[in-house]
Design a protein around this motif. Structure first.
Motif, PDB file in Angstrom:
ATOM      1  N   GLY A   1       1.123  -9.720  -0.194  1.00  0.00           N
ATOM      2  CA  GLY A   1       0.037  -9.503   0.759  1.00  0.00           C
ATOM      3  C   GLY A   1      -0.604  -8.151   0.514  1.00  0.00           C
ATOM      4  N   ASP A   2      -0.642  -7.326   1.545  1.00  0.00           N
ATOM      5  CA  ASP A   2      -1.225  -5.992   1.415  1.00  0.00           C
ATOM      6  C   ASP A   2      -0.167  -4.906   1.241  1.00  0.00           C
ATOM      7  OD1 ASP A   2      -3.780  -6.984   1.590  1.00  0.00           O
ATOM      8  OD2 ASP A   2      -3.883  -6.772   3.764  1.00  0.00           O
ATOM      9  N   ARG A   3       1.031  -5.293   0.853  1.00  0.00           N
ATOM     10  CA  ARG A   3       2.131  -4.336   0.681  1.00  0.00           C
ATOM     11  C   ARG A   3       2.514  -4.240  -0.795  1.00  0.00           C
ATOM     12  NH1 ARG A   3       7.847  -4.239   0.529  1.00  0.00           N
ATOM     13  NH2 ARG A   3       8.748  -2.519   1.709  1.00  0.00           N
TER      14      ARG A   3
ATOM     15  N   THR B   1       0.392   0.473   1.530  1.00  0.00           N
ATOM     16  CA  THR B   1      -0.402  -0.537   2.200  1.00  0.00           C
ATOM     17  C   THR B   1      -1.804  -0.508   1.603  1.00  0.00           C
ATOM     18  OG1 THR B   1       0.847  -0.260   4.241  1.00  0.00           O
ATOM     19  CG2 THR B   1      -1.300  -1.335   4.422  1.00  0.00           C
ATOM     20  N   VAL B   2      -2.308  -1.689   1.223  1.00  0.00           N
ATOM     21  CA  VAL B   2      -3.653  -1.810   0.653  1.00  0.00           C
ATOM     22  C   VAL B   2      -4.631  -1.990   1.801  1.00  0.00           C
ATOM     23  CG1 VAL B   2      -5.147  -3.118  -0.907  1.00  0.00           C
ATOM     24  CG2 VAL B   2      -2.681  -2.915  -1.402  1.00  0.00           C
ATOM     25  N   VAL B   3      -5.667  -1.132   1.844  1.00  0.00           N
ATOM     26  CA  VAL B   3      -6.686  -1.182   2.884  1.00  0.00           C
ATOM     27  C   VAL B   3      -8.048  -1.269   2.209  1.00  0.00           C
ATOM     28  CG1 VAL B   3      -7.746   0.084   4.797  1.00  0.00           C
ATOM     29  CG2 VAL B   3      -5.266   0.231   4.425  1.00  0.00           C
ATOM     30  N   GLU B   4      -8.898  -2.177   2.686  1.00  0.00           N
ATOM     31  CA  GLU B   4     -10.263  -2.231   2.167  1.00  0.00           C
ATOM     32  C   GLU B   4     -11.146  -1.353   3.046  1.00  0.00           C
ATOM     33  OE1 GLU B   4     -13.633  -5.305   0.518  1.00  0.00           O
ATOM     34  OE2 GLU B   4     -11.596  -5.999   0.901  1.00  0.00           O
TER      35      GLU B   4
ATOM     36  N   MET C   1      -5.533 -10.985   2.660  1.00  0.00           N
ATOM     37  CA  MET C   1      -5.101 -10.047   1.630  1.00  0.00           C
ATOM     38  C   MET C   1      -6.337  -9.395   1.017  1.00  0.00           C
ATOM     39  SD  MET C   1      -2.533 -10.561  -1.595  1.00  0.00           S
ATOM     40  CE  MET C   1      -3.475 -11.486  -2.778  1.00  0.00           C
ATOM     41  N   ALA C   2      -6.246  -8.092   0.797  1.00  0.00           N
ATOM     42  CA  ALA C   2      -7.337  -7.362   0.157  1.00  0.00           C
ATOM     43  C   ALA C   2      -7.484  -7.829  -1.282  1.00  0.00           C
ATOM     44  CB  ALA C   2      -7.051  -5.861   0.203  1.00  0.00           C
TER      45      ALA C   2
ATOM     46  N   ARG D   1       3.606  -6.909  -5.413  1.00  0.00           N
ATOM     47  CA  ARG D   1       2.681  -6.956  -4.280  1.00  0.00           C
ATOM     48  C   ARG D   1       2.953  -8.216  -3.487  1.00  0.00           C
ATOM     49  NH1 ARG D   1      -3.938  -6.515  -4.238  1.00  0.00           N
ATOM     50  NH2 ARG D   1      -4.159  -6.771  -1.981  1.00  0.00           N
TER      51      ARG D   1
ATOM     52  N   VAL E   1     -11.156   0.294  -2.316  1.00  0.00           N
ATOM     53  CA  VAL E   1      -9.766   0.099  -1.905  1.00  0.00           C
ATOM     54  C   VAL E   1      -9.093   1.449  -1.664  1.00  0.00           C
ATOM     55  CG1 VAL E   1      -7.508  -0.689  -2.729  1.00  0.00           C
ATOM     56  CG2 VAL E   1      -9.526  -2.112  -3.072  1.00  0.00           C
TER      57      VAL E   1
END
Length: 123
Positions: A56-58, A80-83, A1-2, A54, A89
């Motif tokens: 995870g990354d959603r 969607t969370v992206v690093e 997870m970010a 939230r 972020v």
């Protein structure tokens, strides 16, 4: 997870249609125990709020906003969370209005530490 979104300031990377968020809009995110919320303002948006969850990354949230022309609108978004490689972020968003017709995609990214924050909403 970010990493956590708590305290991060994000902005769209491109303008949307008039009356919607744009590159002058700033989002201040908060996160705690799977809950997310944010305040936003700037450009055509006088004041906006989002609230959701939230996993995870959603992110899954609803948003409501007051535009400068005095009208309101609301909708639903899944992001969607992206690093990014530089550690910032990015949120890759799929949204749909619930108060009017329309849907689309957008991208918001964390502002660099030296960014101009004059438009950051305050509660």
């Amino acid at each position: 997870m970010a990493r956590s979104l708590d305290g991060l300031v994000l902005a769209p990377v491109a303008d949307q249609a008039p009356g919607q968020v744009g590159t002058r809009t700033r989002f201040v995110y908060h996160e705690r125990d799977g809950e997310i919320w944010a305040e936003y303002a700037g450009g055509d948006v006088a004041r906006g709020h989002l609230v959701g969850t939230r996993a995870g990354d959603r992110l899954d949230f609803r948003y409501v906003q007051l535009k400068r022309d005095g009208t309101t609108s609301s909708g639903h978004c899944v992001s969607t969370v992206v690093e990014l490689p530089d550690g910032r972020v990015r949120l890759e968003e799929n949204w749909e209005w619930e108060s009017q017709r329309g849907s689309g995609t957008s991208v918001v990214e964390q502002l660099p530490d030296d960014a101009d924050l004059r438009i950051v909403p305050t509660g």
